[in-house]
Enzyme design. Sequence first.
Site, PDB file in Angstrom:
ATOM      1  N   HIS A 125      56.271  40.117  32.476  1.00 45.33           N
ATOM      2  CA  HIS A 125      55.253  40.952  32.159  1.00 45.33           C
ATOM      3  C   HIS A 125      55.456  42.045  31.575  1.00 45.33           C
ATOM      4  O   HIS A 125      55.109  43.444  32.132  1.00 45.33           O
ATOM      5  CB  HIS A 125      54.464  41.199  33.584  1.00 45.33           C
ATOM      6  CG  HIS A 125      53.997  39.738  34.229  1.00 45.33           C
ATOM      7  ND1 HIS A 125      53.709  38.684  33.485  1.00 45.33           N
ATOM      8  CD2 HIS A 125      53.841  39.469  35.526  1.00 45.33           C
ATOM      9  CE1 HIS A 125      53.083  37.784  34.274  1.00 45.33           C
ATOM     10  NE2 HIS A 125      53.179  38.231  35.560  1.00 45.33           N
ATOM     11  N   HIS A 194      45.716  39.588  35.362  1.00 52.22           N
ATOM     12  CA  HIS A 194      46.394  38.950  36.537  1.00 52.22           C
ATOM     13  C   HIS A 194      45.740  39.270  37.872  1.00 52.22           C
ATOM     14  O   HIS A 194      46.297  39.626  38.857  1.00 52.22           O
ATOM     15  CB  HIS A 194      47.893  39.820  36.590  1.00 52.22           C
ATOM     16  CG  HIS A 194      48.919  38.963  37.182  1.00 52.22           C
ATOM     17  ND1 HIS A 194      48.714  38.351  38.385  1.00 52.22           N
ATOM     18  CD2 HIS A 194      50.135  38.609  36.912  1.00 52.22           C
ATOM     19  CE1 HIS A 194      49.789  37.853  38.824  1.00 52.22           C
ATOM     20  NE2 HIS A 194      50.832  37.822  37.596  1.00 52.22           N
ATOM     21  N   GLU A 331      45.892  33.088  34.673  1.00 53.62           N
ATOM     22  CA  GLU A 331      46.172  34.117  33.594  1.00 53.62           C
ATOM     23  C   GLU A 331      46.321  33.217  32.151  1.00 53.62           C
ATOM     24  O   GLU A 331      47.074  32.557  31.678  1.00 53.62           O
ATOM     25  CB  GLU A 331      47.655  34.511  33.773  1.00 53.62           C
ATOM     26  CG  GLU A 331      48.028  35.105  35.158  1.00 53.62           C
ATOM     27  CD  GLU A 331      49.189  35.146  35.795  1.00 53.62           C
ATOM     28  OE1 GLU A 331      50.270  35.737  35.146  1.00 53.62           O
ATOM     29  OE2 GLU A 331      49.670  34.210  36.645  1.00 53.62           O
TER      30      GLU A 331
HETATM   31  C1  GLA Z   1      53.220  35.466  37.255  1.00 56.25           C
HETATM   32  C2  GLA Z   1      54.506  34.705  37.434  1.00 56.25           C
HETATM   33  C3  GLA Z   1      54.908  34.692  38.771  1.00 56.25           C
HETATM   34  C4  GLA Z   1      54.958  35.656  39.230  1.00 56.25           C
HETATM   35  C5  GLA Z   1      53.661  36.795  39.461  1.00 56.25           C
HETATM   36  C6  GLA Z   1      53.670  37.972  39.899  1.00 56.25           C
HETATM   37  O1  GLA Z   1      52.129  34.626  37.751  1.00 56.25           O
HETATM   38  O2  GLA Z   1      54.399  33.479  36.534  1.00 56.25           O
HETATM   39  O3  GLA Z   1      56.061  33.835  38.663  1.00 56.25           O
HETATM   40  O4  GLA Z   1      55.941  36.823  39.069  1.00 56.25           O
HETATM   41  O5  GLA Z   1      53.257  36.820  37.958  1.00 56.25           O
HETATM   42  O6  GLA Z   1      54.297  38.264  41.064  1.00 56.25           O
END
Ligand code: GLA
Length: 367
Positions: A125, A194, A331
Amino acid sequence: MKLARVILLVMTTALAAQGAVTKAAFGTTPDGTPVELYTIKSAGLEADIMTYGARIVSLKTADRDGKMADIVLRYKDLAGYFGEKNTYFGAIVGRYGNRIAHGKFSLDGHAYTLPLNDHGMNTLHGGTVGFDSLVWKGHEIPGGVEMTLVSKDGDQGFPGTLTAHVRYTVHGSALRIDYSATTDKDTVVNLTNHSYFNLSGEGQGTIFGEMMELFSDKYTPTDAGLIPTGELAPVAGTPFDFNKPTAIGARINDPNEQLKMAGGYDHNWVLRGANGVEKKAARVYDPASGRVLTVTTTQPGVQFYTGNFLDGSKTGKSGTAYQKNFAFCLETQHFPDSPNHPAFPTTELKPGQTLHSMTTFTFSVQK
Ligand code: GLA
């Protein structure tokens, strides 16, 4: 007279359909930067969006009896969001949402190195200080808010000054998110939201009973670090097939290697239809409340994540500890680690180009 009445009726309906916007101070970051909260309200939907991380703080929608509830996970107040690096509640993640293997990629013959903020293995991210933990500039627009962020050349190791705009607008019972970005040097970009949804309401237990539909024939299996192997594997005959509405919990504990590695669902589904064209990504129906969420997007993929890393250590708005699987994320995005997979749809952005993408979250009820 008659005409005036018709005009008035049309105007009132339009107002109810398009969200009304208000703005309020929401507090300050630890370094004293003011954070603002925008509320966008229509007859069927109320969204609170803050400038810190351009995050959705709350999303209130009606159940089958017309009762409104907040259906996203969130902290009680602004302070809850600081120093918290793992959940990304409601945030816009970037400059590259999802993972980049070993924090490395090459572009135009240059090798770039990024922070390894995912168990010391990969970049997640956007790095240590991603777009989720920066204060964006808010600006009211008809029916919503536009958030703007300028990420400098070299920010978290990425090349090029990137200017990103994210517009949240409410139309009836739909929240629409429009993303755009430009750069002054070749770079890579993957922006998404997210939010953690629980259609029964924030803090109301696991999402195992919610019926998921993902409009997809293939997904991208991963290695143990959740980096795609590069394969586009068929979902048919596996717990990854959500072409028929299926309870999220029905197969989550199946003895499947991919599920075991991720501790649940945390994978990217390949959507049908071309990149850039709006398509259905997902539909979720919650039998308990009657709420339905439909997701459409122009993006080529969607990461369906079942809150596997929630462990009860974070307490939400209503005072409930958020346990594993208390929410799901959808997402909409380009595939993880695309900069290292030339066969995946490209995430490169060049000077003179403008990136555009759009995702809508539409709410309705089923009796
Ligand atoms: C995304 C990732 C997950 C996790 C979340 C945050 O969805 O794919 O593995 O890291 O973000 O916790």
